[in-house]
Design a protein around this motif. Sequence first.
Motif, PDB file in Angstrom:
ATOM      1  N   LEU A  70      -7.135 -31.569  -4.451  1.00  0.00           N
ATOM      2  CA  LEU A  70      -7.972 -30.549  -4.825  1.00  0.00           C
ATOM      3  C   LEU A  70      -8.842 -30.419  -5.800  1.00  0.00           C
ATOM      4  O   LEU A  70      -8.648 -30.392  -6.599  1.00  0.00           O
ATOM      5  N   HIS A  71     -10.341 -30.898  -5.655  1.00  0.00           N
ATOM      6  CA  HIS A  71     -11.125 -31.650  -6.470  1.00  0.00           C
ATOM      7  C   HIS A  71     -12.427 -30.721  -6.271  1.00  0.00           C
ATOM      8  O   HIS A  71     -13.794 -31.299  -7.043  1.00  0.00           O
ATOM      9  N   ALA A  72     -12.131 -29.624  -5.696  1.00  0.00           N
ATOM     10  CA  ALA A  72     -13.879 -28.840  -4.950  1.00  0.00           C
ATOM     11  C   ALA A  72     -14.356 -27.545  -5.772  1.00  0.00           C
ATOM     12  O   ALA A  72     -14.386 -26.393  -5.478  1.00  0.00           O
ATOM     13  N   GLY A  73     -13.286 -27.561  -7.188  1.00  0.00           N
ATOM     14  CA  GLY A  73     -13.622 -26.684  -8.142  1.00  0.00           C
ATOM     15  C   GLY A  73     -12.092 -25.326  -7.957  1.00  0.00           C
ATOM     16  O   GLY A  73     -11.156 -25.301  -6.780  1.00  0.00           O
ATOM     17  N   ILE A  74     -12.569 -24.118  -8.134  1.00  0.00           N
ATOM     18  CA  ILE A  74     -10.783 -23.262  -8.664  1.00  0.00           C
ATOM     19  C   ILE A  74     -11.758 -22.553  -7.323  1.00  0.00           C
ATOM     20  O   ILE A  74      -9.846 -22.248  -7.109  1.00  0.00           O
ATOM     21  N   PHE A  75     -12.231 -22.319  -6.465  1.00  0.00           N
ATOM     22  CA  PHE A  75     -12.370 -21.843  -4.859  1.00  0.00           C
ATOM     23  C   PHE A  75     -10.961 -23.171  -3.986  1.00  0.00           C
ATOM     24  O   PHE A  75     -10.296 -22.132  -2.771  1.00  0.00           O
ATOM     25  N   SER A  76     -11.061 -24.113  -4.694  1.00  0.00           N
ATOM     26  CA  SER A  76     -10.013 -24.806  -3.751  1.00  0.00           C
ATOM     27  C   SER A  76      -8.626 -24.701  -3.797  1.00  0.00           C
ATOM     28  O   SER A  76      -7.932 -24.569  -2.387  1.00  0.00           O
ATOM     29  N   PHE A  77      -8.360 -24.293  -4.252  1.00  0.00           N
ATOM     30  CA  PHE A  77      -6.626 -23.211  -5.133  1.00  0.00           C
ATOM     31  C   PHE A  77      -6.904 -21.987  -4.155  1.00  0.00           C
ATOM     32  O   PHE A  77      -5.668 -22.026  -3.564  1.00  0.00           O
ATOM     33  N   ALA A  78      -7.551 -21.044  -4.116  1.00  0.00           N
ATOM     34  CA  ALA A  78      -8.306 -20.226  -2.921  1.00  0.00           C
ATOM     35  C   ALA A  78      -7.804 -20.535  -1.405  1.00  0.00           C
ATOM     36  O   ALA A  78      -6.864 -19.967  -0.720  1.00  0.00           O
ATOM     37  N   GLN A  79      -8.276 -21.496  -1.470  1.00  0.00           N
ATOM     38  CA  GLN A  79      -8.788 -21.938  -0.479  1.00  0.00           C
ATOM     39  C   GLN A  79      -6.660 -22.872   0.373  1.00  0.00           C
ATOM     40  O   GLN A  79      -6.840 -21.760   1.472  1.00  0.00           O
ATOM     41  N   GLU A  80      -6.675 -22.968  -0.867  1.00  0.00           N
ATOM     42  CA  GLU A  80      -5.541 -23.893  -0.237  1.00  0.00           C
ATOM     43  C   GLU A  80      -4.101 -22.937   0.266  1.00  0.00           C
ATOM     44  O   GLU A  80      -3.302 -23.049   0.776  1.00  0.00           O
ATOM     45  N   GLY A  81      -4.197 -21.869  -0.958  1.00  0.00           N
ATOM     46  CA  GLY A  81      -3.248 -21.467  -0.835  1.00  0.00           C
ATOM     47  C   GLY A  81      -3.297 -19.711  -0.439  1.00  0.00           C
ATOM     48  O   GLY A  81      -2.067 -19.480   1.098  1.00  0.00           O
ATOM     49  N   PHE A  82      -4.447 -18.973   0.361  1.00  0.00           N
ATOM     50  CA  PHE A  82      -4.415 -18.239   1.126  1.00  0.00           C
ATOM     51  C   PHE A  82      -5.819 -18.016   2.463  1.00  0.00           C
ATOM     52  O   PHE A  82      -6.036 -17.076   2.598  1.00  0.00           O
ATOM     53  N   GLY A  83      -6.796 -19.550   2.412  1.00  0.00           N
ATOM     54  CA  GLY A  83      -6.614 -19.383   3.850  1.00  0.00           C
ATOM     55  C   GLY A  83      -8.242 -19.568   3.588  1.00  0.00           C
ATOM     56  O   GLY A  83      -9.718 -19.150   1.792  1.00  0.00           O
ATOM     57  N   ASP A  84      -9.582 -19.997   4.723  1.00  0.00           N
ATOM     58  CA  ASP A  84     -11.000 -20.278   4.170  1.00  0.00           C
ATOM     59  C   ASP A  84     -11.327 -18.945   3.879  1.00  0.00           C
ATOM     60  O   ASP A  84     -12.100 -18.781   2.805  1.00  0.00           O
ATOM     61  N   PHE A  85     -11.051 -18.249   5.039  1.00  0.00           N
ATOM     62  CA  PHE A  85     -11.767 -16.506   4.238  1.00  0.00           C
ATOM     63  C   PHE A  85     -11.561 -15.590   2.328  1.00  0.00           C
ATOM     64  O   PHE A  85     -12.276 -15.856   2.125  1.00  0.00           O
ATOM     65  N   MET A  86     -10.293 -16.095   1.505  1.00  0.00           N
ATOM     66  CA  MET A  86     -10.457 -16.221   0.218  1.00  0.00           C
ATOM     67  C   MET A  86     -11.457 -16.960   0.058  1.00  0.00           C
ATOM     68  O   MET A  86     -10.922 -16.666  -1.496  1.00  0.00           O
ATOM     69  N   GLY A  87     -10.782 -18.046   0.150  1.00  0.00           N
ATOM     70  CA  GLY A  87     -11.205 -19.986  -0.803  1.00  0.00           C
ATOM     71  C   GLY A  87     -12.609 -18.691  -0.282  1.00  0.00           C
ATOM     72  O   GLY A  87     -13.511 -19.955  -1.327  1.00  0.00           O
ATOM     73  N   PHE A  88     -13.464 -18.700   0.556  1.00  0.00           N
ATOM     74  CA  PHE A  88     -14.810 -18.547   0.833  1.00  0.00           C
ATOM     75  C   PHE A  88     -15.520 -17.166  -0.317  1.00  0.00           C
ATOM     76  O   PHE A  88     -16.374 -17.220  -1.346  1.00  0.00           O
ATOM     77  N   ASN A  89     -14.325 -15.865  -0.305  1.00  0.00           N
ATOM     78  CA  ASN A  89     -15.008 -15.480  -1.074  1.00  0.00           C
ATOM     79  C   ASN A  89     -14.610 -15.855  -2.844  1.00  0.00           C
ATOM     80  O   ASN A  89     -15.253 -15.467  -3.346  1.00  0.00           O
ATOM     81  N   SER A  90     -13.612 -16.604  -3.457  1.00  0.00           N
ATOM     82  CA  SER A  90     -13.545 -17.076  -4.107  1.00  0.00           C
ATOM     83  C   SER A  90     -14.942 -17.567  -4.971  1.00  0.00           C
ATOM     84  O   SER A  90     -15.124 -17.562  -5.700  1.00  0.00           O
ATOM     85  N   VAL A  91     -15.681 -18.557  -4.225  1.00  0.00           N
ATOM     86  CA  VAL A  91     -16.486 -19.960  -3.919  1.00  0.00           C
ATOM     87  C   VAL A  91     -17.756 -18.381  -3.974  1.00  0.00           C
ATOM     88  O   VAL A  91     -19.007 -18.855  -4.739  1.00  0.00           O
ATOM     89  N   TRP A  92     -18.112 -17.294  -3.085  1.00  0.00           N
ATOM     90  CA  TRP A  92     -19.190 -16.234  -3.682  1.00  0.00           C
ATOM     91  C   TRP A  92     -19.303 -16.314  -4.770  1.00  0.00           C
ATOM     92  O   TRP A  92     -19.853 -15.652  -5.522  1.00  0.00           O
ATOM     93  N   GLY A  93     -17.956 -15.406  -5.008  1.00  0.00           N
ATOM     94  CA  GLY A  93     -17.886 -14.731  -5.971  1.00  0.00           C
ATOM     95  C   GLY A  93     -18.337 -14.776  -7.619  1.00  0.00           C
ATOM     96  O   GLY A  93     -19.068 -15.085  -8.255  1.00  0.00           O
ATOM     97  N   TYR A  94     -17.275 -16.522  -7.459  1.00  0.00           N
ATOM     98  CA  TYR A  94     -17.822 -17.499  -8.160  1.00  0.00           C
ATOM     99  C   TYR A  94     -19.060 -17.887  -8.611  1.00  0.00           C
ATOM    100  O   TYR A  94     -20.304 -17.783 -10.170  1.00  0.00           O
ATOM    101  N   TRP A  95     -19.993 -18.562  -7.427  1.00  0.00           N
ATOM    102  CA  TRP A  95     -21.446 -19.188  -7.597  1.00  0.00           C
ATOM    103  C   TRP A  95     -22.446 -17.464  -8.402  1.00  0.00           C
ATOM    104  O   TRP A  95     -23.053 -17.934  -8.622  1.00  0.00           O
ATOM    105  N   VAL A  96     -22.202 -16.647  -7.322  1.00  0.00           N
ATOM    106  CA  VAL A  96     -22.783 -14.864  -7.690  1.00  0.00           C
ATOM    107  C   VAL A  96     -23.122 -14.767  -9.405  1.00  0.00           C
ATOM    108  O   VAL A  96     -23.277 -14.225  -9.713  1.00  0.00           O
ATOM    109  N   SER A  97     -21.395 -15.125 -10.115  1.00  0.00           N
ATOM    110  CA  SER A  97     -21.440 -14.859 -10.898  1.00  0.00           C
ATOM    111  C   SER A  97     -22.019 -15.611 -11.958  1.00  0.00           C
ATOM    112  O   SER A  97     -22.749 -15.227 -13.584  1.00  0.00           O
ATOM    113  N   VAL A  98     -22.258 -17.147 -11.314  1.00  0.00           N
ATOM    114  CA  VAL A  98     -22.919 -18.092 -12.679  1.00  0.00           C
ATOM    115  C   VAL A  98     -24.743 -18.199 -12.307  1.00  0.00           C
ATOM    116  O   VAL A  98     -24.871 -18.253 -13.086  1.00  0.00           O
TER     117      VAL A  98
END
Length: 471
Positions: A70-98
Amino acid sequence: MEKDDKKLNVVSLVGIIVSAIIGAGIFNLPKEMASSASAGVTILSWLIAGLGMGSLAFCMQNLSNKKPDLHAGIFSFAQEGFGDFMGFNSVWGYWVSVIIGNVAFGTLMFSAIGYFFPAFGNGENILSIIGASLILWLIHYIICKGLDNATFLNNLVMVAKLIPIIIFIVCVIGGFNKGIFFHRFWSMNTDNFYLPDVVHQLKNTMLVTVWVFIGIEGAVVFSGRAKKRSDVGKATLLGFAAVTVIYMSITVFSYGIMTQAEIQSLPNPAMAYILERVIGKPGAIIVNLGVIISIFGAWIANTLLAEEVSYQAGERKLFPVIFTKENKNQVPVNALLITNIIVQILLLSFLITDEAYSLLSQLSSATILLPYTCVALYQLKLTHTEKSSDSTKNYIIGIIATVYMFWLIYASGFIYTILTILTLLPGAIMFIYVKKYYKQKVFKPYEIFIFIVIAVLFVYGMTQLPVLMKM
């Protein structure tokens, strides 16, 4: 595939973390903390933040070691653990934050430049927008020339910005006044310890401490570009330990130079005026130069994080395929361009409010809580399913990090919770588009429920927007 000499060693990874964390926030940190808490509560706040963010750092280290794929950043942990939609929301939130964080950098940088050139004012006028835009596209050009060049420059800037910070710490320790420090130690209004007031102050400091720790995940975001996977966890812990000591020193010792009331009334960046109190005019000059250098480095580091995480999201089919295009220097040029176009548009927020920096920094903190929370929850899930010899330690770390994240969500308050919710539905629309593009099923049954909750909260948030605008 990248050549090994293009990959990042532990020094470069630590450099990205330290530069991303020690950026704009540190130079205004005494004021941000003093606006929320007394000296005693500030100490408690850093102890809580150190425990909570430290646990999160250990979660990242453990997950990086246990899940090297899982080398795609912290959102890959969300995607692996809780599915694509939570993975997306995780990376979306991170991207918006930065992205929001980079806009905040712009206002504080030109507030510092305004010390030398008054035409820039407090960094929130038209001239500041023009200046910030020039810096934005200079950074864009530097990164396009190659990741190795950008990280080398970032490391140089990191060393340069630590010099004024070290000078500040040495001077405030030397000028420390015990009488000032212990005056109204627990509150601006009383010398006594009153628990409800202390808890209220602690709550108000939480988004400030999160804001200045954003970037702790830098090595994890770039884990796919690291020379050695083991360097990722090592860099995360080294970076966290270094900045925690620096943050505590700067904020706590400042209360021994000025009272809480004096510090919270200072202009931005507050560190300049605190050091000026100790050593005179040269103190303000040193700090303001440090701000300019530091923000430049942090802006580079955070732009690297934003383009990399959106590129990786494209690679994992969570963002549109356009984000995956690389140039001849192996830089994700489209991810970089889209990120910086959004930053450019948001720079216009300088004209909307006189408190752009505080608003943007706290909104950036609020929107990153979702991806951070997913890291902590995945730590618990993996520990539960794995049953390894270090399960007890990993459970404890995961529980502390999870409790801390939920405390932060509560402490962020009504306004920032609503604003965060308002960012999620536009992201969900993009998620649906991407799924349709790849001809995949959009939602699993439980993801439909999550989407409905987001949609309902979005509608509620829109009804509350007029109220928020008056607050």
